[in-house]
Scaffold this motif. Structure first.
Motif, PDB file in Angstrom:
ATOM      1  N   ARG A  25       1.884   7.898   3.474  1.00  0.00           N
ATOM      2  CA  ARG A  25       3.196   8.341   3.017  1.00  0.00           C
ATOM      3  C   ARG A  25       4.244   8.216   4.121  1.00  0.00           C
ATOM      4  O   ARG A  25       5.415   7.918   3.844  1.00  0.00           O
ATOM      5  CB  ARG A  25       3.126   9.783   2.519  1.00  0.00           C
ATOM      6  CG  ARG A  25       2.221   9.989   1.319  1.00  0.00           C
ATOM      7  CD  ARG A  25       2.772   9.369   0.047  1.00  0.00           C
ATOM      8  NE  ARG A  25       1.858   9.570  -1.070  1.00  0.00           N
ATOM      9  CZ  ARG A  25       1.122   8.622  -1.631  1.00  0.00           C
ATOM     10  NH1 ARG A  25       1.225   7.370  -1.207  1.00  0.00           N
ATOM     11  NH2 ARG A  25       0.308   8.895  -2.622  1.00  0.00           N
ATOM     12  N   ALA A  26       3.856   8.431   5.379  1.00  0.00           N
ATOM     13  CA  ALA A  26       4.793   8.270   6.488  1.00  0.00           C
ATOM     14  C   ALA A  26       5.250   6.816   6.602  1.00  0.00           C
ATOM     15  O   ALA A  26       6.429   6.528   6.819  1.00  0.00           O
ATOM     16  CB  ALA A  26       4.158   8.728   7.795  1.00  0.00           C
ATOM     17  N   ILE A  27       4.316   5.882   6.451  1.00  0.00           N
ATOM     18  CA  ILE A  27       4.670   4.461   6.491  1.00  0.00           C
ATOM     19  C   ILE A  27       5.571   4.116   5.317  1.00  0.00           C
ATOM     20  O   ILE A  27       6.559   3.373   5.459  1.00  0.00           O
ATOM     21  CB  ILE A  27       3.402   3.584   6.485  1.00  0.00           C
ATOM     22  CG1 ILE A  27       2.572   3.835   7.755  1.00  0.00           C
ATOM     23  CG2 ILE A  27       3.776   2.100   6.381  1.00  0.00           C
ATOM     24  CD1 ILE A  27       1.200   3.183   7.723  1.00  0.00           C
ATOM     25  N   GLU A  28       5.261   4.685   4.146  1.00  0.00           N
ATOM     26  CA  GLU A  28       6.070   4.425   2.956  1.00  0.00           C
ATOM     27  C   GLU A  28       7.499   4.951   3.120  1.00  0.00           C
ATOM     28  O   GLU A  28       8.425   4.456   2.468  1.00  0.00           O
ATOM     29  CB  GLU A  28       5.418   5.066   1.731  1.00  0.00           C
ATOM     30  CG  GLU A  28       4.130   4.371   1.305  1.00  0.00           C
ATOM     31  CD  GLU A  28       3.404   5.104   0.199  1.00  0.00           C
ATOM     32  OE1 GLU A  28       2.520   4.501  -0.419  1.00  0.00           O
ATOM     33  OE2 GLU A  28       3.727   6.296  -0.047  1.00  0.00           O
ATOM     34  N   GLY A  29       7.683   5.934   3.968  1.00  0.00           N
ATOM     35  CA  GLY A  29       9.010   6.477   4.219  1.00  0.00           C
ATOM     36  C   GLY A  29       9.755   5.779   5.339  1.00  0.00           C
ATOM     37  O   GLY A  29      10.861   6.191   5.700  1.00  0.00           O
ATOM     38  N   SER A  30       9.164   4.741   5.887  1.00  0.00           N
ATOM     39  CA  SER A  30       9.755   4.018   7.007  1.00  0.00           C
ATOM     40  C   SER A  30      10.489   2.774   6.523  1.00  0.00           C
ATOM     41  O   SER A  30      10.610   2.528   5.324  1.00  0.00           O
ATOM     42  CB  SER A  30       8.663   3.612   8.000  1.00  0.00           C
ATOM     43  OG  SER A  30       7.896   2.525   7.479  1.00  0.00           O
ATOM     44  N   THR A  31      10.952   1.971   7.455  1.00  0.00           N
ATOM     45  CA  THR A  31      11.602   0.699   7.116  1.00  0.00           C
ATOM     46  C   THR A  31      10.626  -0.481   7.212  1.00  0.00           C
ATOM     47  O   THR A  31      11.054  -1.632   7.281  1.00  0.00           O
ATOM     48  CB  THR A  31      12.801   0.435   8.048  1.00  0.00           C
ATOM     49  OG1 THR A  31      12.350   0.443   9.413  1.00  0.00           O
ATOM     50  CG2 THR A  31      13.876   1.489   7.858  1.00  0.00           C
ATOM     51  N   ALA A  32       9.325  -0.192   7.211  1.00  0.00           N
ATOM     52  CA  ALA A  32       8.322  -1.263   7.220  1.00  0.00           C
ATOM     53  C   ALA A  32       8.477  -2.141   5.986  1.00  0.00           C
ATOM     54  O   ALA A  32       8.931  -1.684   4.924  1.00  0.00           O
ATOM     55  CB  ALA A  32       6.914  -0.670   7.270  1.00  0.00           C
ATOM     56  N   ASP A  33       8.105  -3.400   6.117  1.00  0.00           N
ATOM     57  CA  ASP A  33       8.202  -4.331   4.993  1.00  0.00           C
ATOM     58  C   ASP A  33       7.022  -4.237   4.045  1.00  0.00           C
ATOM     59  O   ASP A  33       7.125  -4.638   2.877  1.00  0.00           O
ATOM     60  CB  ASP A  33       8.303  -5.768   5.522  1.00  0.00           C
ATOM     61  CG  ASP A  33       9.580  -6.006   6.314  1.00  0.00           C
ATOM     62  OD1 ASP A  33      10.669  -5.747   5.773  1.00  0.00           O
ATOM     63  OD2 ASP A  33       9.479  -6.434   7.479  1.00  0.00           O
ATOM     64  N   PHE A  34       5.892  -3.721   4.532  1.00  0.00           N
ATOM     65  CA  PHE A  34       4.712  -3.571   3.682  1.00  0.00           C
ATOM     66  C   PHE A  34       3.699  -2.680   4.387  1.00  0.00           C
ATOM     67  O   PHE A  34       3.815  -2.407   5.587  1.00  0.00           O
ATOM     68  CB  PHE A  34       4.075  -4.941   3.374  1.00  0.00           C
ATOM     69  CG  PHE A  34       3.422  -5.592   4.565  1.00  0.00           C
ATOM     70  CD1 PHE A  34       2.068  -5.402   4.834  1.00  0.00           C
ATOM     71  CD2 PHE A  34       4.164  -6.392   5.423  1.00  0.00           C
ATOM     72  CE1 PHE A  34       1.474  -6.002   5.948  1.00  0.00           C
ATOM     73  CE2 PHE A  34       3.575  -6.995   6.528  1.00  0.00           C
ATOM     74  CZ  PHE A  34       2.232  -6.797   6.788  1.00  0.00           C
ATOM     75  N   VAL A  35       2.705  -2.236   3.627  1.00  0.00           N
ATOM     76  CA  VAL A  35       1.561  -1.538   4.212  1.00  0.00           C
ATOM     77  C   VAL A  35       0.292  -2.072   3.556  1.00  0.00           C
ATOM     78  O   VAL A  35       0.244  -2.285   2.343  1.00  0.00           O
ATOM     79  CB  VAL A  35       1.675  -0.010   4.031  1.00  0.00           C
ATOM     80  CG1 VAL A  35       1.779   0.395   2.561  1.00  0.00           C
ATOM     81  CG2 VAL A  35       0.477   0.700   4.678  1.00  0.00           C
ATOM     82  N   GLY A  36      -0.729  -2.338   4.368  1.00  0.00           N
ATOM     83  CA  GLY A  36      -2.017  -2.779   3.864  1.00  0.00           C
ATOM     84  C   GLY A  36      -2.957  -1.593   3.713  1.00  0.00           C
ATOM     85  O   GLY A  36      -3.003  -0.721   4.578  1.00  0.00           O
ATOM     86  N   ILE A  37      -3.686  -1.559   2.611  1.00  0.00           N
ATOM     87  CA  ILE A  37      -4.652  -0.493   2.337  1.00  0.00           C
ATOM     88  C   ILE A  37      -6.027  -1.142   2.241  1.00  0.00           C
ATOM     89  O   ILE A  37      -6.268  -1.989   1.377  1.00  0.00           O
ATOM     90  CB  ILE A  37      -4.304   0.243   1.028  1.00  0.00           C
ATOM     91  CG1 ILE A  37      -2.904   0.873   1.134  1.00  0.00           C
ATOM     92  CG2 ILE A  37      -5.354   1.302   0.715  1.00  0.00           C
ATOM     93  CD1 ILE A  37      -2.417   1.498  -0.163  1.00  0.00           C
TER      94      ILE A  37
END
Length: 252
Positions: A25-37
């Protein structure tokens, strides 16, 4: 293609390989372009369901455990924006993966959206799919351009450790050895010629420039554990305390 990432645009993201939804959720709240799970090396199906139960402005790519239609369909039904498929070695395998990710007439995916926030419109569900085939074996390297040329495969994702092991150069490819640089350049070149995404697990932001020079435009910069460790270290130092956190050596 679900994420609106043009093949040549540079994008940066992060990786989650355990069930710490708070980090996700912290990554999702950032300006990252994507997150890998990562469901190949850590996250189980029931945890994935909780991770994807709410929408996110940061595209979420699920690395499935294998290339089976069941694993691909399940992740997409939960709301994955993209799928990363490990160990893709042949055109035939790539074609099977593409069929599993798309509804008829383009593919053979079964209809069954699970997450309540997902559209129920088939055309919308089909349009949001992005598929990245992992090139991480000698056979995959040999067939890279043909794999990328398959309709429904939107790009490749390279794991330098597995590819290094497969080619006999070892897992420590952060930064890549000279023989690995040549192999990585071949893959990035194939992605450029087929106008597909060239993605790679860089493992550390300090290596981003190295991998971009080789032609990769979508980079995973760090995993969740490394992000937490760096944050702890930064906070301790900012307070004037001695930082004693163990160094995170693994890019995964």
């Amino acid at each position: 293609m679900s994420t609106d990432i043009p093949p040549g645009k540079t994008t940066d993201g992060f990786w989650v390989a355990n069930d710490d939804i708070g980090v996700l959720r912290a990554i999702e709240g950032s300006t990252a372009d994507f997150v890998g799970i990562d469901c190949q090396h850590g996250i189980e199906d029931h945890t994935l369901r909780r991770m994807l139960e709410v929408p996110s402005s940061v595209p979420r790519y699920v690395r499935v455990a294998d290339s089976s239609p069941q694993k691909i369909g399940y992740a997409l039904d939960l709301g994955a924006d993209g799928i990363i498929v490990p160990m893709v070695n042949s055109v035939e395998q790539a074609q099977m993966i593409a069929r599993a990710a798309h509804y008829p007439p383009r593919g053979e995916r079964s209809y069954g959206p699970v997450s309540t926030w997902l559209s129920r419109d088939v055309s919308e569900l089909d349009a949001r799919v992005t598929i990245l085939a992992m090139i991480e074996t000698e056979r995959g390297l040999h067939n890279a351009e043909a794999i990328l040329d398959v309709d429904g495969i939107d790009g490749c994702y390279v794991g330098p450790a597995d590819l290094g092991i497969a080619l006999g150069h070892g897992a420590n490819q952060f930064p890549p050895s000279e023989p690995m640089r040549a192999a990585l350049s071949l893959i990035a070149g194939a992605a450029q010629r087929t106008r597909k995404i060239a993605a790679l697990h860089a493992g550390d932001a300090t290596l981003a420039h190295t991998f971009r020079e080789l032609g990769f435009t979508m980079l995973t910069l760090a995993n969740g554990d490394r992000l937490v460790a760096a944050g702890i270290d930064q906070q301790l130092k900012a307070s004037g305390a001695e930082a004693r956190f163990a160094t995170m050596n693994s890019p995964y």
